[in-house]
Write a protein that holds these residues in place. Sequence first.
Motif, PDB file in Angstrom:
ATOM      1  N   ILE A  72     -11.873 -70.422 -73.717  1.00 53.12           N
ATOM      2  CA  ILE A  72     -12.224 -71.332 -72.621  1.00 53.12           C
ATOM      3  C   ILE A  72     -13.711 -71.658 -72.641  1.00 53.12           C
ATOM      4  N   SER A  73     -14.545 -70.633 -72.865  1.00 52.56           N
ATOM      5  CA  SER A  73     -15.992 -70.837 -72.883  1.00 52.56           C
ATOM      6  C   SER A  73     -16.634 -69.784 -73.784  1.00 52.56           C
ATOM      7  N   TYR A  74     -17.559 -70.226 -74.641  1.00 49.34           N
ATOM      8  CA  TYR A  74     -18.199 -69.300 -75.572  1.00 49.34           C
ATOM      9  C   TYR A  74     -19.715 -69.335 -75.414  1.00 49.34           C
ATOM     10  N   ASN A  75     -20.229 -68.360 -74.677  1.00 46.03           N
ATOM     11  CA  ASN A  75     -21.668 -68.120 -74.584  1.00 46.03           C
ATOM     12  C   ASN A  75     -21.865 -66.626 -74.399  1.00 46.03           C
ATOM     13  N   LEU A  76     -23.098 -66.180 -74.348  1.00 43.54           N
ATOM     14  CA  LEU A  76     -23.342 -64.739 -74.310  1.00 43.54           C
ATOM     15  C   LEU A  76     -22.749 -64.085 -73.072  1.00 43.54           C
ATOM     16  N   VAL A  77     -22.758 -64.788 -71.945  1.00 44.04           N
ATOM     17  CA  VAL A  77     -22.196 -64.235 -70.703  1.00 44.04           C
ATOM     18  C   VAL A  77     -20.681 -64.082 -70.821  1.00 44.04           C
ATOM     19  N   THR A  78     -19.990 -65.112 -71.306  1.00 44.31           N
ATOM     20  CA  THR A  78     -18.533 -65.018 -71.420  1.00 44.31           C
ATOM     21  C   THR A  78     -18.120 -64.021 -72.498  1.00 44.31           C
ATOM     22  N   VAL A  79     -18.963 -63.860 -73.514  1.00 41.24           N
ATOM     23  CA  VAL A  79     -18.699 -62.836 -74.527  1.00 41.24           C
ATOM     24  C   VAL A  79     -18.717 -61.447 -73.885  1.00 41.24           C
ATOM     25  N   LEU A  80     -19.699 -61.209 -73.019  1.00 40.86           N
ATOM     26  CA  LEU A  80     -19.790 -59.914 -72.335  1.00 40.86           C
ATOM     27  C   LEU A  80     -18.580 -59.693 -71.428  1.00 40.86           C
ATOM     28  N   VAL A  81     -18.145 -60.752 -70.743  1.00 40.80           N
ATOM     29  CA  VAL A  81     -16.958 -60.656 -69.871  1.00 40.80           C
ATOM     30  C   VAL A  81     -15.725 -60.333 -70.704  1.00 40.80           C
ATOM     31  N   ALA A  82     -15.554 -61.051 -71.824  1.00 37.82           N
ATOM     32  CA  ALA A  82     -14.386 -60.841 -72.680  1.00 37.82           C
ATOM     33  C   ALA A  82     -14.358 -59.430 -73.246  1.00 37.82           C
ATOM     34  N   LEU A  83     -15.507 -58.949 -73.720  1.00 39.21           N
ATOM     35  CA  LEU A  83     -15.564 -57.598 -74.285  1.00 39.21           C
ATOM     36  C   LEU A  83     -15.281 -56.543 -73.222  1.00 39.21           C
ATOM     37  N   SER A  84     -15.748 -56.790 -71.994  1.00 38.24           N
ATOM     38  CA  SER A  84     -15.492 -55.842 -70.903  1.00 38.24           C
ATOM     39  C   SER A  84     -13.999 -55.759 -70.586  1.00 38.24           C
ATOM     40  N   LEU A  85     -13.342 -56.922 -70.449  1.00 43.55           N
ATOM     41  CA  LEU A  85     -11.905 -56.934 -70.164  1.00 43.55           C
ATOM     42  C   LEU A  85     -11.117 -56.320 -71.317  1.00 43.55           C
ATOM     43  N   LEU A  86     -11.552 -56.580 -72.550  1.00 40.20           N
ATOM     44  CA  LEU A  86     -10.884 -55.998 -73.704  1.00 40.20           C
ATOM     45  C   LEU A  86     -10.979 -54.476 -73.669  1.00 40.20           C
ATOM     46  N   GLY A  87     -12.143 -53.980 -73.285  1.00 40.92           N
ATOM     47  CA  GLY A  87     -12.333 -52.533 -73.197  1.00 40.92           C
ATOM     48  C   GLY A  87     -11.492 -51.899 -72.111  1.00 40.92           C
ATOM     49  N   ILE A  88     -11.409 -52.561 -70.949  1.00 36.83           N
ATOM     50  CA  ILE A  88     -10.592 -52.043 -69.837  1.00 36.83           C
ATOM     51  C   ILE A  88      -9.122 -51.994 -70.228  1.00 36.83           C
ATOM     52  N   GLY A  89      -8.618 -53.088 -70.792  1.00 40.64           N
ATOM     53  CA  GLY A  89      -7.212 -53.127 -71.190  1.00 40.64           C
ATOM     54  C   GLY A  89      -6.880 -52.097 -72.244  1.00 40.64           C
ATOM     55  N   ASN A  90      -7.762 -51.946 -73.226  1.00 41.54           N
ATOM     56  CA  ASN A  90      -7.504 -50.992 -74.299  1.00 41.54           C
ATOM     57  C   ASN A  90      -7.588 -49.556 -73.804  1.00 41.54           C
ATOM     58  N   THR A  91      -8.500 -49.302 -72.869  1.00 41.91           N
ATOM     59  CA  THR A  91      -8.599 -47.964 -72.274  1.00 41.91           C
ATOM     60  C   THR A  91      -7.274 -47.562 -71.635  1.00 41.91           C
ATOM     61  N   MET A  92      -6.749 -48.441 -70.782  1.00 43.39           N
ATOM     62  CA  MET A  92      -5.508 -48.145 -70.067  1.00 43.39           C
ATOM     63  C   MET A  92      -4.347 -47.964 -71.035  1.00 43.39           C
TER      64      MET A  92
END
Length: 369
Positions: A72-92
């Motif tokens: 949807i959007s590719y910049n440093l802020v959205t990259v940080l959001v995507a990596l955070s959600l990826l980490g949360i999902g993978n943790t669970m």
Amino acid sequence: MGFVDVVGIASNYIKQDFMLSDTSANLLLMMVFVWFVLFSIPTGVLMGKIGRKKTVLLCILITAAALFVPVISYNLVTVLVALSLLGIGNTMLQVSLNPLLSDIVPDSKLASSMTFGQFVKSISSFIGPVIAGGAALYLGNWRYLFPLFGGISILAAVWLSAVKVTEPSFDGKKGSFSDSIRLLGDRTILGLFIGILLVVGIDVGLNVSIPKLLMLKTNMPLTEAGLGSSLYFAAKTAGAFIGAVILVRISASRFYTVTVVLALISLAFTLLIQSTSGVYIGIFLLGLTVSNIFSIIFFKALLHKPAFRNEISGLMMMGIIGGALVPLEIGIVTDSLGLTSGMLVLGVCMIYLLANSLWNRRDAIVPVH
């Protein structure tokens, strides 16, 4: 579970896209792995309240959302959001799957079954860099891997929701955060927790450093060097399958020690060799030798206190923060002394694992209830 490993090759492309330093690029990994500290134990508690299947479905949907953010959007802020959600999902996901596996297979086959699970996980891990490199070369943008993985996640959620799962009774027992933390007072659990932290750090550190090592020693571009990560994961896939077979026949303790020794030798060979073919051989040997260590450590922890498997699973998953801490240390040393010196951090981690394997050198850890 293997989708989170895309962060290794992604960090190299993100570094290139936003002109980041090694330290800054490796710091991005913190956005994936810090959630293992914050969400691992609460996920163990959540499993006891809503069940494992619902927990897994929730984490798959979170993972899918993460993978569509850069689309949807590719910049440093959205990259940080995507990596955070990826980490949360993978943790669970990682917290909820292992206790479920321990309930459906006998203890005598648990180490082998967990290793076979790592074999399946490794398949998605090694195709990630291939897809990224192929997308960059033929489609002009490496980020096409995100919608592909996101779509697969949605299909997985649909499939799992249609499957009937009979979950075990918890007999009224609900774990808590304090129950999990108290387990670190057990020296065996503490040693294995540190082992998980370091082996994940080694895995992610290699994933991130291999393309840089190939570029340093062979001057190849990132699109080609990124395939070195695929070779590493292909070797991990083969190693996990071989390990699943071997662990049916020999003790996990003995196999733990042997694989760590071979990993140390492989790392030394990879850093010292100068030829391109030699580096590729070293990368393959590293993937082969480190592929089973995580599963063995996790198996030993679960069997040490069988009555606390939910809590131990959450606690061990907290150790995955090592996937951020060790590469960060590698990045700091690399910026100061060069890549070869930075990768020596991996050798220090392996030495601890060797000591831990010798400390636990028994055919079975005596269960404590």
